[in-house]
Design an enzyme around this catalytic site. Structure first.
Site, PDB file in Angstrom:
ATOM      1  N   CYS A  60     -52.452 -18.979  19.933  1.00 58.22           N
ATOM      2  CA  CYS A  60     -51.348 -18.570  19.068  1.00 58.22           C
ATOM      3  C   CYS A  60     -50.553 -19.811  18.704  1.00 58.22           C
ATOM      4  O   CYS A  60     -50.133 -20.564  19.580  1.00 58.22           O
ATOM      5  CB  CYS A  60     -50.463 -17.564  19.801  1.00 58.22           C
ATOM      6  N   CYS A  63     -46.880 -19.537  20.379  1.00 59.34           N
ATOM      7  CA  CYS A  63     -46.590 -19.640  21.815  1.00 59.34           C
ATOM      8  C   CYS A  63     -47.685 -20.302  22.642  1.00 59.34           C
ATOM      9  O   CYS A  63     -47.491 -20.550  23.827  1.00 59.34           O
ATOM     10  CB  CYS A  63     -46.272 -18.268  22.387  1.00 59.34           C
ATOM     11  N   CYS A 109     -49.971 -11.127  18.705  1.00 60.27           N
ATOM     12  CA  CYS A 109     -50.118 -11.855  19.963  1.00 60.27           C
ATOM     13  C   CYS A 109     -49.388 -11.058  21.041  1.00 60.27           C
ATOM     14  O   CYS A 109     -48.216 -10.721  20.878  1.00 60.27           O
ATOM     15  CB  CYS A 109     -49.520 -13.250  19.828  1.00 60.27           C
ATOM     16  N   CYS A 112     -46.127 -13.195  22.559  1.00 64.22           N
ATOM     17  CA  CYS A 112     -44.868 -13.393  21.822  1.00 64.22           C
ATOM     18  C   CYS A 112     -44.654 -12.385  20.699  1.00 64.22           C
ATOM     19  O   CYS A 112     -43.638 -12.431  20.015  1.00 64.22           O
ATOM     20  CB  CYS A 112     -44.793 -14.821  21.274  1.00 64.22           C
ATOM     21  N   CYS A 134     -59.462 -10.007  11.341  1.00 69.19           N
ATOM     22  CA  CYS A 134     -59.203 -10.844  10.176  1.00 69.19           C
ATOM     23  C   CYS A 134     -57.849 -11.528  10.418  1.00 69.19           C
ATOM     24  O   CYS A 134     -56.800 -10.893  10.311  1.00 69.19           O
ATOM     25  CB  CYS A 134     -59.179  -9.958   8.941  1.00 69.19           C
TER      26      CYS A 134
END
Length: 148
Positions: A60, A63, A109, A112, A134
Site C-alpha cells: 500500500c 501505509c 487496504c 489503513c 483491478c
C-alpha cells in the site's frame, strides 16, 4: 482522476494505521490523495505498474502494508494492474460500491482503509480464483525481490 468523492468510513472494523486528513495530505501527493483517500481512479493505461513484470511485493502506497505479490499479477488488458488474489486473506477489505450508477465491490487496504480499486468475478480469465482485483497503480508501491 475520475470519480473523486469523499470516502465513507468502513463499518465494523478499525484501521491499524490512523492519521488525520491533514496528515494524509502532508504524506501523499495530490494524485495519491485523490485515489487513496477520496476513492478516485487513475486513467486507464497511465499507471506505472500496468505492464510491470518485476518479481516482488506490492505494498500500500499509503501505509506500506503488503497487499499483493507479483506471482498473482496477470495481464487482463483492462488498463490497470490486475491480480487474482491478495497476498494474505486479511490484506484487503471488500465493500459494496454503488457509485457511478452500478454495483461494484471496492477493494480497500485493511491496514489503513485506503482505496485501492475494485474486484470483479466471473469474467472468464484463466486464473485460479476467477477474480480480477483491478488496482490503481498509484495505490501501490512495488518492492522488488532481492537475490539474497
Amino acid at each position: 482522476m475520475e470519480g473523486v468523492k469523499g470516502m465513507k468510513p468502513v463499518v465494523g472494523t478499525t484501521p491499524r494505521v490512523v492519521r488525520s486528513e491533514q496528515e494524509w495530505r502532508a504524506q501523499l501527493n495530490p494524485e495519491e490523495y485523490a485515489v487513496l483517500r477520496q476513492a478516485g481512479t487513475e486513467r486507464p493505461y497511465t499507471g506505472e505498474y500496468t505492464d510491470e513484470k518485476t518479481t516482488g511485493v506490492y505494498e500500500c502506497r499509503a501505509c506500506g502494508a503488503e497487499l499483493f505479490r507479483s506471482d498473482t499479477k496477470f495481464e487482463s488488458h483492462c488498463g490497470w494492474p490486475s491480480f487474482y488474489d491478495p497476498a494474505d486473506s486479511d490484506a484487503v477489505l471488500l465493500r459494496e460500491d454503488r457509485a457511478m450508477g452500478m454495483r461494484r465491490i471496492e477493494v480497500l487496504c485493511s491496514s489503513c482503509h485506503s482505496h485501492l480499486g475494485h474486484v470483479f468475478e466471473g469474467e472468464g480469465y484463466a486464473t485460479p480464483t476467477d477474480q480480477r482485483y483491478c488496482i490503481n497503480s498509484i495505490s501501490l508501491k512495488l518492492v522488488p525481490e532481492t537475490g539474497d
